[in-house]
Design a protein around this motif. Sequence first.
Motif, PDB file in Angstrom:
ATOM      1  N   LEU A  30       0.812  -1.210   0.000  1.00 14.49           N
ATOM      2  CA  LEU A  30       0.000   0.000   0.000  1.00 14.49           C
ATOM      3  C   LEU A  30       0.846   1.261   0.000  1.00 14.49           C
ATOM      4  CD1 LEU A  30      -3.034  -0.633   2.351  1.00 14.49           C
ATOM      5  CD2 LEU A  30      -3.083   0.182   0.016  1.00 14.49           C
ATOM      6  N   PHE A  31       1.920   1.254   0.765  1.00 11.19           N
ATOM      7  CA  PHE A  31       2.633   2.513   0.975  1.00 11.19           C
ATOM      8  C   PHE A  31       3.989   2.582   0.281  1.00 11.19           C
ATOM      9  CE2 PHE A  31      -0.259   2.124   4.580  1.00 11.19           C
ATOM     10  CZ  PHE A  31      -0.966   3.289   4.402  1.00 11.19           C
ATOM     11  N   VAL A  32       4.411   1.501  -0.345  1.00 12.77           N
ATOM     12  CA  VAL A  32       5.665   1.560  -1.095  1.00 12.77           C
ATOM     13  C   VAL A  32       5.440   1.244  -2.567  1.00 12.77           C
ATOM     14  CG1 VAL A  32       7.998   0.682  -1.295  1.00 12.77           C
ATOM     15  CG2 VAL A  32       6.986   0.962   0.957  1.00 12.77           C
ATOM     16  N   ILE A  33       4.828   0.094  -2.824  1.00 18.32           N
ATOM     17  CA  ILE A  33       4.695  -0.340  -4.218  1.00 18.32           C
ATOM     18  C   ILE A  33       3.721   0.558  -4.980  1.00 18.32           C
ATOM     19  CG2 ILE A  33       4.201  -2.284  -5.745  1.00 18.32           C
ATOM     20  CD1 ILE A  33       6.450  -2.965  -3.934  1.00 18.32           C
ATOM     21  N   ILE A  34       2.541   0.791  -4.403  1.00 16.20           N
ATOM     22  CA  ILE A  34       1.530   1.574  -5.119  1.00 16.20           C
ATOM     23  C   ILE A  34       2.010   3.009  -5.374  1.00 16.20           C
ATOM     24  CG2 ILE A  34      -0.823   2.509  -4.986  1.00 16.20           C
ATOM     25  CD1 ILE A  34      -1.662  -0.144  -3.736  1.00 16.20           C
ATOM     26  N   PRO A  35       2.586   3.697  -4.368  1.00 19.42           N
ATOM     27  CA  PRO A  35       3.111   5.039  -4.665  1.00 19.42           C
ATOM     28  C   PRO A  35       4.180   5.034  -5.749  1.00 19.42           C
ATOM     29  CG  PRO A  35       2.972   4.724  -2.309  1.00 19.42           C
ATOM     30  CD  PRO A  35       2.653   3.418  -2.927  1.00 19.42           C
ATOM     31  N   LEU A  36       5.017   4.019  -5.736  1.00 24.03           N
ATOM     32  CA  LEU A  36       6.053   3.954  -6.775  1.00 24.03           C
ATOM     33  C   LEU A  36       5.426   3.820  -8.157  1.00 24.03           C
ATOM     34  CD1 LEU A  36       8.896   1.726  -5.294  1.00 24.03           C
ATOM     35  CD2 LEU A  36       8.958   4.136  -5.867  1.00 24.03           C
TER      36      LEU A  36
ATOM     37  N   ALA B 158      -5.317  -6.615  -0.836  1.00 25.57           N
ATOM     38  CA  ALA B 158      -4.858  -5.248  -1.086  1.00 25.57           C
ATOM     39  C   ALA B 158      -5.812  -4.518  -2.018  1.00 25.57           C
ATOM     40  CB  ALA B 158      -3.458  -5.268  -1.691  1.00 25.57           C
ATOM     41  N   LEU B 159      -6.230  -5.233  -3.079  1.00 24.34           N
ATOM     42  CA  LEU B 159      -7.156  -4.621  -4.031  1.00 24.34           C
ATOM     43  C   LEU B 159      -8.474  -4.284  -3.352  1.00 24.34           C
ATOM     44  CD1 LEU B 159      -6.569  -6.667  -7.283  1.00 24.34           C
ATOM     45  CD2 LEU B 159      -6.065  -4.263  -6.856  1.00 24.34           C
ATOM     46  N   LEU B 160      -8.920  -5.204  -2.490  1.00 22.13           N
ATOM     47  CA  LEU B 160     -10.161  -5.004  -1.760  1.00 22.13           C
ATOM     48  C   LEU B 160     -10.079  -3.731  -0.925  1.00 22.13           C
ATOM     49  CD1 LEU B 160     -12.633  -6.909  -1.691  1.00 22.13           C
ATOM     50  CD2 LEU B 160     -11.939  -7.494   0.629  1.00 22.13           C
TER      51      LEU B 160
END
Lengths: 267, 508
Positions: free
Chosen positions: A27-33, B12-14
């Motif tokens: 949530l806080f590393v991969i998605i922002p990247l 995560a998607l959820l």
Amino acid sequence: MKEKSLRKQFRLTKKVFGVPYILFLLLFVIIPLVLILVNAFLDSNNNLTFDNFKVFFTSSSSLTVLGNSLLVGVITTLICIIIGYPIAYILSKMSSGKILILLYVIPMGVNFLIRTLATKAIFIALGVELGMGTVIFGMVYNYLPFMIMPLHTTLSSIDNSYMEAAQDLGADKATVFFKTTLPLSVSGIISGVTMVFIPTISTYAISQLLSNGKIFLFGDSIQLSFEQGMYGVGSIMSIVMLVFVLLSNFIMNKFNRQGNAARRSLW
Amino acid sequence: MKKSAVTIILIALLCCVLLPTLSACDTASTASGTDKLYVYNWEDYIAPGMVKEFEAYYFEVTGRRLEITYTTFDTNETMMTKVLKGDANVDLICPSEYSIEKLLLAGCLENHQDIYKDIKPELDRLNAEGQNITLSGMSSLGNGDGNIIPDIMEVIRPMFGALDDGKGNVYDMTEYMVPYLWGTLGILYNTSVVSMEELEEYGWGVLWNIQHNEELENKILMKDSVRDSYAAAVFYMYENTVYNRGVHKLPDGISPTYNKPYAELTVQELINCTDDAVLNAAEVALTEQRDHISGYEVDFGKDDMINEIVYADFAWSGDAMWAIEDGGYDEETDTYQLGYYVPPIASNIWYDGWVIPKTVRNKLAAMLFIDYMCRPMSGIQNSMEVGYSSAVSKELMRADEDVCAFIEENDYDIDEYFDDEARYPEINENLGVMRDFGSANESLVQMWQRAKSGNGISVSLWWILLVIVLLIGIVVGGYFLLQALKLRPRKLKADKSDLSSDSGQDIG
């Protein structure tokens, strides 16, 4: 029978405890990247474009700023080694070193912003003109503990018998230091350099506060781009910064493996 | 192992899907119960009691409770980014003129007259119950200037009266916005270091220290804000051209935007000119200024001026008023420690206004709030607290007994307060209004970056690096020299020391 296997699958193993961590990373590393990467290819109207790259790599301003940042990073790291190594060495030789090292670590508990503002107040009270000198002072002051800590750990974990053996074989003090202590502490130096260099090239609050905004570093540049809504160029700068971080990490790792010194470093 | 990875991704998607819906639920549930109003304003830009006062007024008028959620922003750009990306779910915003223009052209704002039609039935109902709500203070409803200073409306109309977004829509900004506070840009100076004669002779040049006042050198603060600093550079160049000074003049030649020589452009045209020639000239001026100033700020300038860390600051009028009041005052000679000077040759007049974005939910409360801010009493309270001048008409305030009592309560003389030129400057053509730069903003930011980072890497920095490298070189070289010297007379022992070093490496 089926129920049993289900229950077996949901056994509370060590892996289960990793799930929150992986989620957090996602949530806080991969998605922002991923967001940064996507933004780098979008213009202000969300169309696909490569102009952002052109803007960054052809403008002298961003490259100058990047050069400035790297230079400041190198200088800070060098000064940190020059000051930090003797301190760590002396402390590792002293029986009370473990307690004295606390003196270097305790200030780290105070928020760096407060420390930097206090440094600024002292400089103003002393009548020192704010500029490059004060910025480098602030950086060294802030990151010195990160250099001393790994060095101290490595140095104090070196078996004393190596030094004794070298002395027995006729080496004088300087030779002992340069031929045994220094090569054995390479891993500490490398982790120290990593810990100092990488944060310094991305720093911006310290430079802004201790120079009244006159020293403009890469971090400031990124902040300005995002503030002005130039998400594309800002994202590219972030990626460039990331590349530098990865690159320096990679080089350090290479060194570390070559040195192959005792992997007892704390970090 | 693979299965668990898939589950993790699914979870995560959820989460990603659930989060927005959860927050949506939150806003929906507020429709019942107490009324809500979301206000998005500048930091420290309203009298502290005003929000509570309006909540009480709303209850008195409608009989319903109101809960105001008050959030703040620190620059127009932060606010605009949020609003344009659709992240700001608010009912009222208070941006500056050029960002109102941008939001308006992006189609983010509601026409106040349309909203008035929507809430008319409810207003009629409330008025039938004995209330007297006219919204007559607002200038945006098409019946005169309301309580707003007519001169300010005169500045806005020719400039923003017919904004074309290029898609066939023409907007009149006065129907979308009600001015709130306004002011000028000028020089906040220390009266014991900078003299009035200096200011009158050199004007904006004081910020470049062209008079070579030794005390002032490196004791000047500029704004860390692209638009304002660019404006200062343009004023300075304009002044140099008019007074025919030898340095930093406006570029020669003809402006492609206005088809006139640069030297003949008005302040209004210059402040909004983003021709390459002007940008380059401004860059030269700002880069050189960097060597004469202490730094760039947006928040600590007032304090540094009062504490005499710096002696001149490029300031907004309200900040200056605030600083002068908080600074020292010598009763014997009747002089203040600080003063505020707007060079008469060219400056900027700006205003912030209340707008209602398309995301508005509580239209009645939003309109009532704007109208409430237009009351003379609200105007003076905000103005007194924040330092900037209220857009509410001077005459209306003067005629209001409560306002006069309030001013005297705060130890001001009423005539002195309203006749103060720093607070109420004469509005003429030498005060330019900023407009949205549109796509040219990016090149402006680039210019600002170059100017702020100076002429590349400073020479002193290379010297430091050189000294460090030399130092290391001396230490290492000295060591090898020492070793070589030691090895020479004891050649027999050389094998031995080699041996020890080899063994050392093996162990390592």
